[in-house]
Design a protein around this motif. Structure first.
Motif, PDB file in Angstrom:
ATOM      1  N   LEU A 114      48.024  73.796  79.925  1.00  0.00           N
ATOM      2  CA  LEU A 114      47.316  74.363  81.062  1.00  0.00           C
ATOM      3  C   LEU A 114      48.187  74.602  82.054  1.00  0.00           C
ATOM      4  O   LEU A 114      48.106  75.698  82.489  1.00  0.00           O
ATOM      5  CB  LEU A 114      46.034  73.845  81.200  1.00  0.00           C
ATOM      6  CG  LEU A 114      45.119  74.332  82.208  1.00  0.00           C
ATOM      7  CD1 LEU A 114      44.662  75.806  81.874  1.00  0.00           C
ATOM      8  CD2 LEU A 114      43.898  73.472  82.327  1.00  0.00           C
ATOM      9  N   ASP A 115      48.782  73.627  82.510  1.00  0.00           N
ATOM     10  CA  ASP A 115      49.755  73.626  83.623  1.00  0.00           C
ATOM     11  C   ASP A 115      50.640  74.572  83.442  1.00  0.00           C
ATOM     12  O   ASP A 115      50.979  75.801  84.495  1.00  0.00           O
ATOM     13  CB  ASP A 115      50.132  72.327  84.109  1.00  0.00           C
ATOM     14  CG  ASP A 115      51.043  72.394  85.362  1.00  0.00           C
ATOM     15  OD1 ASP A 115      50.680  73.133  86.348  1.00  0.00           O
ATOM     16  OD2 ASP A 115      52.131  72.053  85.328  1.00  0.00           O
ATOM     17  N   ALA A 116      51.430  74.829  82.288  1.00  0.00           N
ATOM     18  CA  ALA A 116      52.341  75.932  82.140  1.00  0.00           C
ATOM     19  C   ALA A 116      51.991  77.181  82.081  1.00  0.00           C
ATOM     20  O   ALA A 116      52.582  78.129  82.747  1.00  0.00           O
ATOM     21  CB  ALA A 116      53.050  75.602  80.860  1.00  0.00           C
ATOM     22  N   VAL A 117      50.776  77.342  81.320  1.00  0.00           N
ATOM     23  CA  VAL A 117      50.337  78.591  81.375  1.00  0.00           C
ATOM     24  C   VAL A 117      49.906  79.271  82.665  1.00  0.00           C
ATOM     25  O   VAL A 117      50.104  80.252  83.188  1.00  0.00           O
ATOM     26  CB  VAL A 117      48.805  78.671  80.370  1.00  0.00           C
ATOM     27  CG1 VAL A 117      48.295  80.031  80.416  1.00  0.00           C
ATOM     28  CG2 VAL A 117      49.517  78.514  78.858  1.00  0.00           C
ATOM     29  N   ARG A 118      49.306  78.426  83.571  1.00  0.00           N
ATOM     30  CA  ARG A 118      48.910  78.868  84.844  1.00  0.00           C
ATOM     31  C   ARG A 118      50.183  79.098  85.592  1.00  0.00           C
ATOM     32  O   ARG A 118      50.130  80.021  86.342  1.00  0.00           O
ATOM     33  CB  ARG A 118      48.066  77.551  85.582  1.00  0.00           C
ATOM     34  CG  ARG A 118      46.935  77.422  85.219  1.00  0.00           C
ATOM     35  CD  ARG A 118      46.079  76.448  85.954  1.00  0.00           C
ATOM     36  NE  ARG A 118      44.644  76.334  85.570  1.00  0.00           N
ATOM     37  CZ  ARG A 118      44.136  75.163  85.727  1.00  0.00           C
ATOM     38  NH1 ARG A 118      44.596  74.186  86.097  1.00  0.00           N
ATOM     39  NH2 ARG A 118      42.669  75.229  85.386  1.00  0.00           N
ATOM     40  N   ARG A 119      51.221  78.456  85.330  1.00  0.00           N
ATOM     41  CA  ARG A 119      52.298  78.570  86.590  1.00  0.00           C
ATOM     42  C   ARG A 119      53.032  79.936  85.582  1.00  0.00           C
ATOM     43  O   ARG A 119      53.660  80.781  86.598  1.00  0.00           O
ATOM     44  CB  ARG A 119      53.515  77.567  86.095  1.00  0.00           C
ATOM     45  CG  ARG A 119      52.964  76.530  87.156  1.00  0.00           C
ATOM     46  CD  ARG A 119      53.788  75.043  86.702  1.00  0.00           C
ATOM     47  NE  ARG A 119      53.696  74.053  87.389  1.00  0.00           N
ATOM     48  CZ  ARG A 119      54.062  73.368  88.497  1.00  0.00           C
ATOM     49  NH1 ARG A 119      55.346  73.853  88.937  1.00  0.00           N
ATOM     50  NH2 ARG A 119      53.677  72.462  89.062  1.00  0.00           N
ATOM     51  N   ILE A 120      53.218  80.051  84.324  1.00  0.00           N
ATOM     52  CA  ILE A 120      53.781  81.495  83.793  1.00  0.00           C
ATOM     53  C   ILE A 120      52.652  82.669  84.377  1.00  0.00           C
ATOM     54  O   ILE A 120      53.319  83.633  84.839  1.00  0.00           O
ATOM     55  CB  ILE A 120      53.742  81.417  82.290  1.00  0.00           C
ATOM     56  CG1 ILE A 120      54.715  80.377  81.811  1.00  0.00           C
ATOM     57  CG2 ILE A 120      53.814  82.714  81.752  1.00  0.00           C
ATOM     58  CD1 ILE A 120      54.429  79.900  80.436  1.00  0.00           C
TER      59      ILE A 120
END
Length: 128
Positions: A114-120
């Protein structure tokens, strides 16, 4: 639908798994379309660039990881970038040189999904 999203893969002792022939057919049609488009419109010197975002595929069931690394490997007119997001196992399973020879590049992101998708998503919004 407002319901929880779940991975579309069979897990251990997964009583809620529903096999979807339609989903499988769509995946196979997509891979065939990418291969066709690359073969008909591109070349090894000007490959079709394909990105695969793999989120959360770990080491217990490596089917997804294997498929991501191999789906377009050695298709001369396709250059694949696999973005692998996993907090514990973000690195490629196969030899990096062999993957590169097969026109596959792996970008490893050591993060929760979730964190990675939000940052992307935030980065993509900034580029607009």
């Amino acid at each position: 639908c407002g319901g929880r999203a779940r991975p579309a893969i069979l897990m251990f002792e997964d009583n809620d798994w529903v096999d979807s022939a339609l989903q499988d057919r769509r995946y196979r049609e997509w891979t065939a379309a990418v291969r066709w488009l690359a073969t008909e419109t591109r070349s090894a010197s000007n490959p079709l660039r394909v990105a695969i975002l793999e989120v959360g595929a770990g080491g217990n069931v490596t089917t997804v990881r294997h498929e991501s690394e191999h789906v377009f490997r050695n298709v001369d007119a396709v250059a694949t970038t696999l973005v692998r997001v996993n907090p514990e196992l973000p690195l490629p399973d196969n030899d990096v040189e062999k993957l590169a020879a097969g026109r596959v590049r792996v970008v490893s992101v050591m993060s929760g999904g979730l964190d990675a998708v939000r940052r992307i998503d935030a980065c993509l919004r900034e580029r607009r």
